[in-house]
Scaffold this active site. Structure first.
Site, PDB file in Angstrom:
ATOM      1  N   HIS A 161     -39.929   4.317  94.747  1.00  0.00           N
ATOM      2  CA  HIS A 161     -38.905   3.530  95.442  1.00  0.00           C
ATOM      3  C   HIS A 161     -38.637   4.132  96.811  1.00  0.00           C
ATOM      4  O   HIS A 161     -38.813   5.330  97.022  1.00  0.00           O
ATOM      5  CB  HIS A 161     -37.610   3.438  94.625  1.00  0.00           C
ATOM      6  N   ASP A 176     -35.687   3.055  98.643  1.00  0.00           N
ATOM      7  CA  ASP A 176     -34.269   2.989  98.995  1.00  0.00           C
ATOM      8  C   ASP A 176     -33.663   4.364  98.760  1.00  0.00           C
ATOM      9  O   ASP A 176     -34.267   5.211  98.081  1.00  0.00           O
ATOM     10  CB  ASP A 176     -33.537   1.927  98.166  1.00  0.00           C
ATOM     11  N   ASP A 229     -36.390  12.124  97.425  1.00  0.00           N
ATOM     12  CA  ASP A 229     -36.043  11.049  96.492  1.00  0.00           C
ATOM     13  C   ASP A 229     -36.028   9.736  97.225  1.00  0.00           C
ATOM     14  O   ASP A 229     -35.005   9.306  97.721  1.00  0.00           O
ATOM     15  CB  ASP A 229     -34.685  11.360  95.853  1.00  0.00           C
ATOM     16  N   GLU A 233     -33.639   1.043  93.553  1.00  0.00           N
ATOM     17  CA  GLU A 233     -33.577   2.002  92.460  1.00  0.00           C
ATOM     18  C   GLU A 233     -32.226   2.698  92.374  1.00  0.00           C
ATOM     19  O   GLU A 233     -31.686   2.891  91.284  1.00  0.00           O
ATOM     20  CB  GLU A 233     -34.688   3.051  92.628  1.00  0.00           C
ATOM     21  N   GLU A 234     -31.665   3.060  93.531  1.00  0.00           N
ATOM     22  CA  GLU A 234     -30.441   3.873  93.528  1.00  0.00           C
ATOM     23  C   GLU A 234     -29.216   3.119  93.027  1.00  0.00           C
ATOM     24  O   GLU A 234     -28.178   3.717  92.771  1.00  0.00           O
ATOM     25  CB  GLU A 234     -30.171   4.432  94.933  1.00  0.00           C
ATOM     26  N   ASP A 253     -40.806  10.313  90.565  1.00  0.00           N
ATOM     27  CA  ASP A 253     -39.426  10.222  91.057  1.00  0.00           C
ATOM     28  C   ASP A 253     -38.551  11.243  90.334  1.00  0.00           C
ATOM     29  O   ASP A 253     -37.579  10.900  89.672  1.00  0.00           O
ATOM     30  CB  ASP A 253     -38.922   8.790  90.806  1.00  0.00           C
ATOM     31  N   HIS A 307       1.688  -4.087  94.352  1.00  0.00           N
ATOM     32  CA  HIS A 307       2.894  -3.789  95.135  1.00  0.00           C
ATOM     33  C   HIS A 307       2.524  -3.603  96.601  1.00  0.00           C
ATOM     34  O   HIS A 307       1.371  -3.357  96.938  1.00  0.00           O
ATOM     35  CB  HIS A 307       3.587  -2.530  94.625  1.00  0.00           C
ATOM     36  N   THR A 334       0.857   8.897 103.537  1.00  0.00           N
ATOM     37  CA  THR A 334       1.755   8.785 102.386  1.00  0.00           C
ATOM     38  C   THR A 334       1.691   7.422 101.705  1.00  0.00           C
ATOM     39  O   THR A 334       2.524   7.106 100.887  1.00  0.00           O
ATOM     40  CB  THR A 334       3.219   9.050 102.817  1.00  0.00           C
ATOM     41  N   ARG A 368     -24.312   9.922  81.251  1.00  0.00           N
ATOM     42  CA  ARG A 368     -25.761  10.032  81.077  1.00  0.00           C
ATOM     43  C   ARG A 368     -26.121   9.725  79.625  1.00  0.00           C
ATOM     44  O   ARG A 368     -25.478  10.238  78.705  1.00  0.00           O
ATOM     45  CB  ARG A 368     -26.232  11.434  81.465  1.00  0.00           C
ATOM     46  N   HIS A 376     -29.454  13.048  96.013  1.00  0.00           N
ATOM     47  CA  HIS A 376     -28.133  12.400  95.971  1.00  0.00           C
ATOM     48  C   HIS A 376     -27.035  13.248  96.608  1.00  0.00           C
ATOM     49  O   HIS A 376     -25.896  12.824  96.653  1.00  0.00           O
ATOM     50  CB  HIS A 376     -27.703  12.045  94.528  1.00  0.00           C
TER      51      HIS A 376
END
Lengths: 478, 478
Positions: free
Chosen positions: A98, A100, A131, A165-166, A194, A222, A324, A337, A439
């Protein structure tokens, strides 16, 4: 045959390697950011052009559209398929990869521009460098090397390169189903690169964890209040997230741990035999203390037990400085996982039911919505299959050592899909280092040697050798 | 005198009001974003030029530099001081306001560009429209109205306009200390219009809560792992955040609730007498259920009890979409509103000790760092002071009704500083609506009438009338 290899290898060492990688990394092909979709389309066209220039039979396969959370649709990046060689007397391998990438911003803590491939001490830094752009290019360079020396490819080589893929390979499953009896029918073996090594030793990967990715959204609508009059959605969200994992890392969602296949004696022995230095691993990932103090427990929890990770919260204040505001709608992102024998459909129900039950106990006036946006199964292979035996020989030839036989803590959902849909045998053959930072910030294609770009160059040689080894597999053993 | 007012009021109604507000809102004077500092400097210069063109004696007061978390320094926006009139036979009022704003991005959920003032149904939408640019401009327009009609100002008018209010008025305390015996020595009264009404009825505000703002940072320095081998900083951070507040909103930090002054019978009676419609409030802030079902409890928790709000987490994944990164360093931002008799120095110790103790119980290998980055005290005034009596008369004159006497759930730290340093009497006189959405998306300067820009225009008239009423206060009663 040996002399042929030497020729090919010499060709590789003389090549101006990083230019292709540099051009590819420069394309911000982030599949999770819809704003970057034009870049992703450009990435797929770049891959198709490259393979076409090499003389492959190339197609840009339309896989339809993606539905966004707001109901709008967006064109998915096309899948690139290619074929080199069509000799029915030879095996046919299909290389999956891949192009991407995960999101990356300089301000996340990158030392270099993530989209400008930068070589430091022989390592190649950039988002997607390891990757999965360099491994895809290494396979392309392997084919090019045979071509450059006018040598016949020892096997027919097909490519399937995707761009989602990601974010869960949206649309790819349907494409594989649709082409099962055409593009994939002549394929004998599927190869995926990969993933990464476990140590300085080359590895073959025989299993991956799956991944179920959840959004938990709490909102009250709100606006314009200071604390004291409403139950704030952030308080509720923090409260339910805190019921997922114990302080020591134990998963608290009922049913999850019970579904895991028990650790067999054989597995225990296998993990025990792996040459894995705990201190070295600690140093490399940069922590003082690991969750488990012995090798088997650690490897088992990396590879064959589920884990829950909380990745962040959308809608809350996340910039530097102080603000705030009391956000009215916050969405937590967390993933679990998956390992054998967990079932994503069951996990979805377990997590949704559990979060709604702990939320109900809070008696909050706010609204909770739980959705599972990715549900990818784990994958396991037989390490004595001829594909793996061929891999061991190729590694021995290039690196002069035996590989680690490892599993992967991360997820490569496509392995499971290929197995379920095509019924073909699959091997994972990594060339990236174990600390490549996939990643994360400062992702790199590592060099595990004083020799610059070692893994990238030796990895390409491995692929060249492997194509030759696969060609030796006896027909009967398929 | 009445005919004079009619002239001034007519002048106001004919004015092309929103242009000044539009120009000011267009300047992205976000004081919490260091990247926007040039815009903030430009904002202060714009204010100074405006007051100078009106003939005021204007100074841009250098208040030094700010130290950033990384140790670098950054020039603070100058404070604008101005003086109109110097007649020792008249009272001198000093109007405080600020022209910096909270962060705002269209993608946070704004219906219009936050930096392009947009009028919809008479409401003026934009970041800073109500907090605090329109009220500052209304005071300027009040002075301009007297000037336009060649009428003498009934009191000498001074201005102190700052640009760091939203991040804790960095540098202002020192500036007030330094000018206590010069600029502030001739000042009799200080007027602040940095707040809003409680209902459709005009209000005078006699108290504000303070604010202690905390950063809680958990880190482990890991990189490039999938879950299962390290205790993730996010898990730890969620775990300790979940110990701050109970599901029903009770503060769990030992010592905080004990420090609060008890609710007196007189106070209870006062709250009971306020005309406050719970259902209307629920509708206006957009929730189905409030934390308290009776008026006194609700108002008391808005105004005179502390609250803890969790604003967000820096360093975690916060964008749309999915990302499986496991962040190595995450920083939660939360704040505790302060009320009498809490002491920020004590709160800092209570929070820090408590979080470290709950973190220690987790036996995590990670590191926790707790810092208090803002520590602002609450403020309370006497509603029978001549300043407030003058306010009641001015409101009666302009709106033909009596004001709500209210407190403010938010924080205006400067009120407390003025009181402590100068010893002068202070009044808060709001003109913004209660649903203006300060600090939130779609902030607006509301119009509580079918008449467009009602609050802005009538608020300006109120300021004109109030200057006249203040001039009637007897010297002896100061």
């Amino acid at each position: 045959s040996i002399s042929h290899f030497l020729c090919v290898f010499l060709h590789i060492e003389r090549s101006d390697f990083p230019q292709g990688e540099m051009d590819w990394v420069a394309i911000e092909s982030d599949s999770s950011n819809v704003q970057k979709r034009p870049e992703l389309h450009r990435m797929m066209e770049t891959v198709a052009q490259k393979l076409q220039l090499m003389g492959g039979t190339v197609q840009l396969v339309d896989i339809g559209e993606q539905e966004l959370p707001d109901g709008q649709t967006l064109e998915l990046p096309k899948v690139v398929t290619a074929q080199f060689g069509n000799d029915s007397s030879k095996h046919t391998v299909c290389i999956y990869g891949h192009v991407d990438v995960q999101p990356a911003k300089l301000e996340d803590g990158w030392a270099t521009d993530p989209y400008n491939l930068t070589e430091i001490n022989g390592n190649l830094y950039g988002r997607g460098a390891s990757d999965n752009k360099a491994p895809v290019l290494a396979w392309i360079h392997a084919v090019e090397a045979y071509q450059a020396l006018s040598m016949d490819l020892p096997v027919n080589v097909k490519f399937v390169i995707e761009g989602m893929e990601e974010t869960g390979s949206n649309g790819l499953d349907a494409m594989i189903m649709a082409q099962r009896d055409t593009f994939f029918s002549e394929v004998d073996y599927i190869i995926i690169s990969d993933c990464g090594w476990l140590s300085r030793r080359p590895a073959l990967t025989y299993g991956t964890r799956g991944n179920c990715y959840f959004f938990a959204e709490v909102q009250d609508l709100h606006s314009g209040v200071y604390g004291g009059t409403v139950i704030e959605p952030m308080t509720d969200l923090i409260g339910i997230l805190d019921t997922l994992i114990s302080p020591s890392g134990k998963i608290l969602i009922p049913g999850i741990r019970e579904a895991v296949a028990p650790l067999s004696d054989e597995e225990w022995k296998m993990y025990q035999d792996i040459q894995f230095d705990m201190d070295n691993y600690k140093n490399k990932i940069g922590v003082n203390q690991l969750m488990y103090s012995n090798k088997v427990d650690l490897l088992a929890h990396m590879w064959r037990y589920p884990t829950v990770s909380i990745h962040g919260i959308e809608g809350a204040f996340s910039d530097p400085g102080t603000k705030t505001v009391i956000p009215a709608k916050v969405t937590a992102k967390f993933s679990i996982r998956q390992v054998p024998d967990m079932d994503p459909a069951m996990v979805k129900k377990q997590v949704t039911d559990y979060l709604h039950s702990v939320f109900a106990k809070r008696k909050s006036p706010n609204k909770l919505k739980v959705t599972m946006v990715i549900g990818a199964k784990p994958w396991l292979a037989d390490t004595h299959h001829p594909l793996y035996e061929a891999g061991k020989v190729a590694i021995k030839r290039v690196f002069n050592m035996d590989p680690d036989l490892i599993r992967e803590g991360g997820t490569i959902p496509i392995a499971r899909t290929f197995q379920d849909v095509t019924g073909k045998s699959i091997i994972m053959m990594p060339i990236g280092g174990f600390d490549d930072g996939l990643h994360s910030q400062n992702e790199k294609m590592s060099s595990f040697s004083l020799s610059p770009r070692y893994n990238y160059i030796e990895g390409t040689k491995l692929f060249i050798a492997y194509l030759n080894e696969v060609s030796q597999i006896k027909r009967t053993s398929v």
